[in-house]
Design an enzyme around this catalytic site. Structure first.
Site, PDB file in Angstrom:
ATOM      1  N   ASN A  46       0.809  -1.214   0.000  1.00 42.22           N
ATOM      2  CA  ASN A  46       0.000   0.000   0.000  1.00 42.22           C
ATOM      3  C   ASN A  46       0.849   1.273   0.000  1.00 42.22           C
ATOM      4  OD1 ASN A  46      -2.280   1.489  -0.038  1.00 42.22           O
ATOM      5  ND2 ASN A  46      -2.966   0.995   2.031  1.00 42.22           N
TER       6      ASN A  46
ATOM      7  N   HIS B 238     -14.142  -5.147  11.219  1.00 39.52           N
ATOM      8  CA  HIS B 238     -13.785  -3.801  11.672  1.00 39.52           C
ATOM      9  C   HIS B 238     -15.042  -2.999  11.971  1.00 39.52           C
ATOM     10  CE1 HIS B 238      -9.454  -3.276   9.960  1.00 39.52           C
ATOM     11  NE2 HIS B 238      -9.613  -4.455  10.499  1.00 39.52           N
TER      12      HIS B 238
ATOM     13  N   ARG C 211     -13.187  -5.701  15.789  1.00 40.32           N
ATOM     14  CA  ARG C 211     -12.207  -4.699  16.182  1.00 40.32           C
ATOM     15  C   ARG C 211     -12.925  -3.365  16.354  1.00 40.32           C
ATOM     16  NH1 ARG C 211      -7.413  -2.262  12.440  1.00 40.32           N
ATOM     17  NH2 ARG C 211      -9.083  -0.777  11.951  1.00 40.32           N
TER      18      ARG C 211
ATOM     19  N   TYR D 183      -6.524   7.124  12.912  1.00 39.72           N
ATOM     20  CA  TYR D 183      -6.397   5.877  12.179  1.00 39.72           C
ATOM     21  C   TYR D 183      -7.638   5.012  12.392  1.00 39.72           C
ATOM     22  CZ  TYR D 183      -6.023   1.077  11.472  1.00 39.72           C
ATOM     23  OH  TYR D 183      -6.351  -0.181  11.078  1.00 39.72           O
TER      24      TYR D 183
ATOM     25  N   ASP E 119      -6.667  -1.718  17.722  1.00 42.48           N
ATOM     26  CA  ASP E 119      -5.380  -1.486  17.068  1.00 42.48           C
ATOM     27  C   ASP E 119      -4.842  -0.117  17.485  1.00 42.48           C
ATOM     28  OD1 ASP E 119      -4.321  -1.774  13.544  1.00 42.48           O
ATOM     29  OD2 ASP E 119      -3.219  -1.285  15.389  1.00 42.48           O
TER      30      ASP E 119
ATOM     31  N   HIS F 243      -1.984   0.969  16.601  1.00 46.39           N
ATOM     32  CA  HIS F 243      -1.328   1.416  15.351  1.00 46.39           C
ATOM     33  C   HIS F 243      -0.026   2.157  15.620  1.00 46.39           C
ATOM     34  CE1 HIS F 243      -1.630   2.532  10.988  1.00 46.39           C
ATOM     35  NE2 HIS F 243      -2.278   1.381  10.986  1.00 46.39           N
TER      36      HIS F 243
ATOM     37  N   GLU G 177      -3.336  -4.351  19.539  1.00 47.24           N
ATOM     38  CA  GLU G 177      -2.436  -4.511  18.393  1.00 47.24           C
ATOM     39  C   GLU G 177      -1.486  -3.337  18.246  1.00 47.24           C
ATOM     40  OE1 GLU G 177      -4.576  -5.016  14.776  1.00 47.24           O
ATOM     41  OE2 GLU G 177      -2.860  -4.508  13.538  1.00 47.24           O
TER      42      GLU G 177
ATOM     43  N   GLU H 260       2.145  -6.753  11.377  1.00 46.46           N
ATOM     44  CA  GLU H 260       1.673  -6.538   9.997  1.00 46.46           C
ATOM     45  C   GLU H 260       2.718  -5.796   9.170  1.00 46.46           C
ATOM     46  OE1 GLU H 260      -1.899  -4.274  10.862  1.00 46.46           O
ATOM     47  OE2 GLU H 260      -0.964  -2.563   9.881  1.00 46.46           O
TER      48      GLU H 260
ATOM     49  N   ARG I 191       1.352 -11.046  13.477  1.00 41.63           N
ATOM     50  CA  ARG I 191       0.443 -10.539  12.444  1.00 41.63           C
ATOM     51  C   ARG I 191       1.018 -10.581  11.026  1.00 41.63           C
ATOM     52  NH1 ARG I 191      -4.121  -8.596  11.870  1.00 41.63           N
ATOM     53  NH2 ARG I 191      -3.719  -6.397  11.431  1.00 41.63           N
TER      54      ARG I 191
ATOM     55  N   HIS J  24      -2.632 -10.225   9.169  1.00 46.41           N
ATOM     56  CA  HIS J  24      -3.144  -8.956   8.632  1.00 46.41           C
ATOM     57  C   HIS J  24      -4.042  -9.279   7.435  1.00 46.41           C
ATOM     58  CE1 HIS J  24      -1.861  -4.884   6.653  1.00 46.41           C
ATOM     59  NE2 HIS J  24      -2.973  -4.739   7.321  1.00 46.41           N
TER      60      HIS J  24
ATOM     61  N   ASP K 211      -6.119  -3.436   1.682  1.00 50.10           N
ATOM     62  CA  ASP K 211      -5.002  -3.146   0.786  1.00 50.10           C
ATOM     63  C   ASP K 211      -4.151  -4.374   0.522  1.00 50.10           C
ATOM     64  OD1 ASP K 211      -4.664  -1.691   3.585  1.00 50.10           O
ATOM     65  OD2 ASP K 211      -2.737  -2.596   3.102  1.00 50.10           O
TER      66      ASP K 211
ATOM     67  N   GLU L 284      -7.774 -11.494  10.054  1.00 47.93           N
ATOM     68  CA  GLU L 284      -8.447 -10.206   9.852  1.00 47.93           C
ATOM     69  C   GLU L 284      -9.248 -10.248   8.564  1.00 47.93           C
ATOM     70  OE1 GLU L 284      -5.777  -6.915   9.669  1.00 47.93           O
ATOM     71  OE2 GLU L 284      -7.363  -5.424   9.597  1.00 47.93           O
TER      72      GLU L 284
ATOM     73  N   TRP M 193       1.832   7.300  12.178  1.00 48.90           N
ATOM     74  CA  TRP M 193       0.405   7.298  11.768  1.00 48.90           C
ATOM     75  C   TRP M 193      -0.210   5.974  12.136  1.00 48.90           C
ATOM     76  CZ3 TRP M 193      -1.676   3.966   7.899  1.00 48.90           C
ATOM     77  CH2 TRP M 193      -3.055   4.139   7.742  1.00 48.90           C
TER      78      TRP M 193
END
Ligand code: CS2
Ligand code: MG
Length: 403
Positions: free
Chosen positions: A38, A123, A148, A160, A211, A213, A237, A263, A284, A313, A317, A340, A403
């Site tokens: 991605n 999600h 999630r 995010y 998550d 992130h 996560e 991930e 992940r 993961h 994407d 996921e 991010w």
């Protein structure tokens, strides 16, 4: 001998970019591999076109392990997401070919089914706690056993994991990186209330995940984990960036919430200490970014020694080719944890017809020979590559952040 006579890279953008490798053999059997990274798609396309495909021609497609070693050791410049996504694509395509030639679904070549299906998590996200819980209830009504939760953060314009109003969540959202502001303090105040309300609304029979992130320091992650313990999260996560695997010792000292990481990993070396010191509970790493089925089996085998389970993961994407391969792997691997599932759009599913299916919170790869995945190249050609970057985040004082 299943001689490789040609291979090509197919870049398409049915709403978002996907990169697919197609390997052809002299026997007329072909295989598909996902090569989507991605925000860096064309880097992998070039790596395949300019540095991998010329080396594949004339090789025996059955020699999956030898080709993997050739592309890994022969690169000299080992590892990294671009290299390992390219290797992942070749590996998936070769397993697809082997399964088709054997007349067996790939999971049968990996040792057969170890379970009836792969539990998936969906999600649920929303601008606020109420919207997020509504989305979670909708997932439970669709049969999801795991959801999630990602909610907007009061005082932050964007964060995010939360879709723009009325849109599907798609992080790669600009021809140049969009910038969003981040406040750890505002975020930390929002998560425990989200889980408290979620347990009130959903009860205890559904797994709840979150998550972070990569956005906390280890001690902040320890504090967040401690705050979430009463709500029994299935996992928290990416609590902190994992370049420093030892940092997770600090988190483990402060909380017993299960941790899921990986991930962004692209090889076993990224996770070795985390697994061997049991600093995580789920790994992940995903098939496309971690060198394909061949390498992810090694990661899972190491993880199994330390009671670490898989939690691949599976964001949108990653193309349906990766989802297909992940389900063959997930159906067979002994220490499967969860998969996921961010469902692709109808258009993407039309470009990538597949044998896998969802039912009552579980997925199954199907029994088509190989990976059970196709790409409609004529349709794919209608959707040209559109450059899209992942966002970047800054602290409210302008400092670049995660991010
Ligand atoms: C996320 C991903 O699914 C997840 O757990 O971390 O959506 C991630 O943000 C994207 O795959 C990045 O492209
Ligand atoms: Mg994640």
């Amino acid at each position: 001998m299943a001689e490789i006579i040609s291979a090509r890279v197919i870049v398409t953008c049915p709403g978002r970019n996907f990169v697919t490798l197609r390997i052809e053999t002299r026997a007329g059997v072909y295989g598909l591999g996902d090569a989507t990274l991605n925000g860096r798609e064309l880097a992998v396309a070039s790596y395949l076109n300019d540095h991998v495909i010329p080396c594949l021609i004339g090789r025996d497609a059955h020699r999956i392990e030898d080709i993997w070693q050739y592309l890994y050791k022969g690169a000299y410049w080992r590892r990294g997401p671009v290299t390992m996504s390219a290797i992942g694509a070749v590996d998936m395509a070769l397993w697809d070919i082997k399964g088709k030639m054997a007349g067996l679904p790939v999971y049968q070549l990996l040792g057969g089914a170890s379970r009836e299906g792969c539990m998936v998590y969906g999600h649920a996200n929303g601008a606020d706690i109420e919207e997020t819980i509504e989305a979670a209830i909708a997932h439970v009504e669709q049969g999801y056993k795991a959801v999630r939760l990602q909610s907007g953060v009061p005082g932050l314009a964007a964060t995010y994991g939360v879709a723009k109003a009325g849109e599907r969540y798609e992080p790669a959202d600009g021809a140049l990186p969009t910038e969003s502001l981040w406040s750890t303090e505002k975020y930390m105040r929002s998560v425990a209330p989200l889980f408290e309300k979620a347990r009130e609304a959903l009860g205890w029979d559904v797994h709840l995940l979150h998550d972070v992130h990569h956005r906390l320091t280890p001690i902040e992650a320890g504090r967040l984990g401690r705050e979430l313990e009463p709500y029994r999260p299935f996992w928290v996560e990416d609590p902190t960036p994992a370049e420093n695997q030892a940092a997770f010792r600090l988190i483990r000292q402060h909380t017993n919430v299960p941790l899921a990481v990986g991930e962004v990993f692209n090889s076993i070396w990224d996770a070795k200490q985390l697994i061997e010191e049991q600093l995580i509970d789920y790994v992940r790493t995903t098939i496309v970014h971690a060198g394909g089925i061949t390498h992810i089996r090694r990661i899972a085998a190491l993880a199994d020694l330390y009671q670490v389970r898989t939690g691949c993961h599976g964001a949108t994407d990653l193309s349906p080719v990766t989802m297909a391969a992940a389900l063959h792997f997930g159906l067979s691997v002994p220490n499967f944890g969860i998969q996921e599932l961010m469902p692709h759009t109808e258009l993407t599913n039309t470009v990538f017809p597949h044998a896998y299916s969802y039912r009552h919170g579980m997925m199954h790869p199907g029994d088509a020979p190989g990976l059970g995945i196709e790409i409609d190249e004529e349709l794919a050609a209608k959707y040209e590559y559109t450059r899209a970057f992942l966002p970047v985040a800054r602290l409210e004082d302008g400092t670049m952040f995660n991010w």
